[in-house]
Design an enzyme around this catalytic site. Structure first.
Site, mmCIF file in Angstrom:
data_model
loop_
_atom_site.group_PDB
_atom_site.id
_atom_site.type_symbol
_atom_site.label_atom_id
_atom_site.label_comp_id
_atom_site.label_asym_id
_atom_site.label_seq_id
_atom_site.Cartn_x
_atom_site.Cartn_y
_atom_site.Cartn_z
ATOM 1 N N HIS A 80 0.836 -1.222 0.000
ATOM 2 C CA HIS A 80 0.000 0.000 0.000
ATOM 3 C C HIS A 80 0.866 1.267 0.000
ATOM 4 C CE1 HIS A 80 -3.929 -2.007 0.882
ATOM 5 N NE2 HIS A 80 -3.118 -2.921 1.384
ATOM 6 N N ASN A 153 -10.297 -2.710 2.545
ATOM 7 C CA ASN A 153 -10.034 -2.664 1.109
ATOM 8 C C ASN A 153 -11.338 -2.398 0.364
ATOM 9 O OD1 ASN A 153 -7.281 -3.188 1.271
ATOM 10 N ND2 ASN A 153 -7.483 -5.380 0.896
ATOM 11 N N HIS A 344 -3.760 0.790 11.839
ATOM 12 C CA HIS A 344 -3.545 -0.517 12.463
ATOM 13 C C HIS A 344 -4.905 -1.140 12.779
ATOM 14 C CE1 HIS A 344 -2.221 -3.720 14.879
ATOM 15 N NE2 HIS A 344 -1.182 -3.165 15.456
ATOM 16 N N TYR A 367 1.260 -4.541 11.781
ATOM 17 C CA TYR A 367 1.258 -3.097 11.475
ATOM 18 C C TYR A 367 2.206 -2.309 12.383
ATOM 19 C CZ TYR A 367 -2.419 -3.958 8.098
ATOM 20 O OH TYR A 367 -3.110 -4.414 7.011
#
Ligand code: HEM
Length: 731
Positions: A80, A153, A344, A367
């Protein structure tokens, strides 16, 4: 939360923006200084022993400037990396108290500040926005109870079921390690090699080979939390919950050929689109939806709720829309905000909890771990964009770049010297309490048998698509597998596709010039422990509750608005200014944006003398950057455009990409030249009529009052895919 007018374009500020204002600076009327605040007299020349050198090491100003520059870059996100973000707020429609104690979901009058980042997954920071890929949709809610991140997403499922496979998946999709090719593309051997051996990925493959993976805009895509989470209410009762973001503008995509061309014409297309629309006050909006499932219904589905490769069809559990997200302010500084923001999935607040999804659990580790290196140390939560609005007190101390100045001797708990502070807060005081889930099991390294239906929902997705959508999936697979050089990988993939749908596999095979294998030399699922029983790990098919789910097709999305759509007007000197003024007014009233495209920049003059500034020339923009095209009449204008190959190409390409096209008066001549007399424009009309066919709207009359309305209806359809089923257009 408090509201007051800020300096930001008169937008009503939220508390996070006020918080950021303390560290936001501009240099208006200021003198240049060093980082120590010493004013600089000469920023043009380094300090030298004479005018012709040598440069002196003493030059602390030069050294400071260059040292800082040398350290300007931080590692890009491992995934990402390419993204764009904006500020905004979220408001719940009605109290969700029956389901969750989460404070930001209680009071419809509260506007919770948010920062939202959209991204592609595979490409580097500088890659094109239009890569075929899932899009990240990460929302940070700055709630009164601390930050809540919904890190989702635009696709509701994922490639893999267990976090153990994430590094493998990403290694496979990223550019190949020996030559770092290709950038931001899954169309290469290592990706398909991995996928062909991991049948659990087939549902996600259907989505990423569909047009969902090439959105028209971040503003026109769904968002999904993907995993099943939990809502927990004040009585301690839990429900399973899946999160959805539904865009108010509908879900729309571009054509693949268009995506390829946009990547050349404007690789920042999505970033620019988000920025420009927010800057001009067309604020993107989504509704937050939830699918809730009672705890006792956990095992009533034909799939496992903990399996991230599965959806709950909306026809089985409807999506309840519970609030609205509005993005109304661009960041001031890309690096400080968009790049340094740290999302996160483990940032949750009381009233929301996890389930045992094994993919989610890996994420809960990943994360913070990656942000430690990406952002350089353990204090990145102190960066202004990451800092919660809720007060933060604990005994964590020191480390790189610590900013907080903690007073006193006490940095441990329990203590008496600090009066026992900071104190634990019981649940009634808002202390986070994990849902007391009953777990009774053996410690095993295993995958649940309930995760082994890898094809049924892939088939459900394919069956739910319209004919043009199916054709796009077939073409995407032909493209992607066509780029694969190893024949055995193509064959394995065809076999996997045949497990989803026979006709899909045959159509793809036809494009690849090979046959669909009827069996494989090796078992279908190779991700098996070394001493595992291979038979036990093979996919099983389960009868589905629904054979088709209309909610999965973009054909059924909202198609009643042209708000924020970009319309190109092709014109040159001598254009029919009265016709343009009428159509432009109607389009703008409906919320569209109208841009004039001409052979040259500057100003063009209409037949009645109106002077219109040109927004871009055929050299600086292209049809793929627009949603629709209008060609006003005017003999002189059309005569010039007919000699302009780029104007003909512009119309042709817009037609190829199934966009709405309108022409009035002599403008019809340009359509005829571009599309040929055999097409709709060759039709014999009585000259007065408005002809509308598959998104093409024409009138031989210079102005016809029905043209604008017909054009607006055609644009709202987004695309007229039925055109593709006819003769292909060379453009
Ligand atoms: C085990 C599976 C996964 C792992 C280990 C993982 C790991 C990561 C890592 C390391 C980052 C970079 C974070 C940063 O540098 O700040 C990231 C970003 C991201 N991931 Fe995942 N991920 C996984 C699955 C998923 C899934 C299933 C989703 C969607 C539900 C997702 C959505 C995102 C998003 C949206 C970002 C970008 C956040 C941003 O905008 O900064 N990831 N992921």
């Amino acid at each position: 939360m408090s509201k007051k007018k800020s300096k930001h374009n008169g937008v009503v500020a939220n508390t996070k923006l006020n918080d950021l204002a303390h560290v936001t600076t501009d240099d208006k009327d200021a003198y240049l200084t060093t980082n120590q605040g010493v004013r600089v007299n000469d920023d043009q020349n380094s300090l030298k022993a004479s005018a012709r050198g040598a440069t002196l090491l003493e030059d602390f100003i030069l050294r400071e400037k260059i040292t800082h520059f040398d350290h300007e870059r931080i590692p890009e996100r491992i995934v990402h990396a390419r993204g764009a973000a904006a500020h905004g707020y979220f408001q719940v429609y009605e109290s969700m108290a029956p389901y969750t104690t989460a404070k930001f979901l209680q009071d419809p009058s509260v506007k919770t500040p948010v920062f939202v980042r959209f991204s592609t997954v595979a490409g580097s920071r500088g890659s094109s926005d239009l890569a075929r890929d899932a899009r990240g949709f990460a929302v940070k809610f700055y709630t009164e109870e601390g930050n809540y991140d919904l890190v989702g997403n635009n696709i509701p499922v994922f490639f893999i079921q267990d976090a153990m496979k994430f590094p493998d998946l990403i290694h496979a999709v990223k550019p190949e390690p020996h030559n770092e090719i290709p950038q931001a593309a899954s169309a290469h051997d290592t990706f398909w090699d991995f996928i062909s051996l991991v049948p659990e990925s087939m549902h996600m493959i259907m989505w990423v080979m569909s047009d969902r993976a090439i959105p028209r805009s971040f503003r026109m895509m769904d968002g999904f939390g993907v995993h099943t989470f939990r809502f927990v209410n004040a009585a301690g009762e839990a429900r399973f919950v899946k999160f959805h973001w539904k865009p108010m503008l509908g879900v729309h995509s571009v054509a693949w050929d268009e995506a390829l061309k946009i990547s050349g014409h404007d690789p920042d297309f999505h970033r620019r689109d988000l920025w420009e629309n927010i800057a001009q006050g067309d604020y993107p909006e989504w509704e937050l939806g939830v699918q809730m499932v009672e705890e006792q219904d956990e095992h009533t589905f034909d799939f496992d709720l903990l399996d991230a490769t599965k959806i709950i069809p909306e026809e089985v559990v409807p999506v309840k829309r519970i609030g609205r997200l509005t993005l109304n302010r661009n960041p001031d500084n890309f690096f400080a905000e968009t790049e340094q923001v740290a999302f996160h999935p483990g940032h949750i607040v009381p009233g929301i909890d996890f389930t045992n999804d094994p993919l989610l659990h890996g994420r809960l580790f990943s994360y913070t771990d990656t942000q430690l290196i990406r952002l350089g140390g353990p204090n990145f939560h102190e960066l202004p964009i990451n800092r919660p609005l809720a007060p933060l007190h604990n005994h964590q101390r020191d480390g790189h770049m610590r900013q907080t100045i903690n007073r006193g001797r006490v940095s441990y708990e329990p203590n008496t010297l600090g009066g026992g502070c900071p104190m634990q807060a019981g649940a009634r005081l808002g202390g986070f309490t994990s849902y007391a889930e009953t777990i009774d099991g053996q410690k095993v390294r295993a995958r649940s048998a309930s995760f082994f239906d890898h094809f049924s929902q892939a088939t459900l997705f394919y069956n739910s698509q319209s004919e043009p959508e199916k054709a796009h999936i077939i073409n995407a697979l032909r493209f992607e597998l066509g780029k694969v050089e190893t024949p055995a990988i193509r064959e394995r993939m065809l076999y996997l596709l045949s497990q989803v749908d026979q006709s899909l596999a045959s159509h793809v095979a036809e494009g690849l010039g090979i046959r669909v294998p009827t069996q494989l030399d090796t078992p279908l699922n190779m991700s098996v422990p070394a001493d595992g029983d291979i038979a036990q790990y093979q996919p099983k098919r389960v009868k589905q509750a629904v054979g088709s789910s209309p909610a999965l097709s973009m054909a059924h999305t909202r198609k009643d608005t042209i708000k924020t759509r970009k319309i190109a007007v092709l014109a040159a000197n001598g254009f029919d200014d009265a016709a343009l003024a009428a159509i432009k007014q109607a389009l703008m009233q409906a919320g569209a944006q109208v841009k004039v495209v001409a052979p040259r920049l500057g100003v063009i003059r209409g037949v009645n003398g109106a002077a219109v500034p040109v927004d871009c020339s055929f050299l600086t923009c292209a049809s793929v950057l627009f949603d629709a095209v209008y060609v006003p009449g005017g003999e002189q204008s059309i005569a010039e455009l007919l000699h302009e190959a780029d104007a003909i190409h512009f119309v042709n390409e817009a037609y190829k990409h199934c966009k709405a096209i309108a022409a009035t008066g002599a403008g019809v001549e340009l359509l005829r030249a571009a599309l040929g007399a055999d097409s709709i424009v060759g039709r014999d009309t009585d000259g007065r009529q408005v002809v509308t066919d598959e998104g093409v709207v024409m009138s031989q009359e210079a102005q016809h009052s029905d043209v604008a309305a017909a054009f607006i209806t055609a644009i709202a359809q987004h695309r007229h895919w039925s055109r593709e089923m006819k003769a292909p257009v060379p453009a």
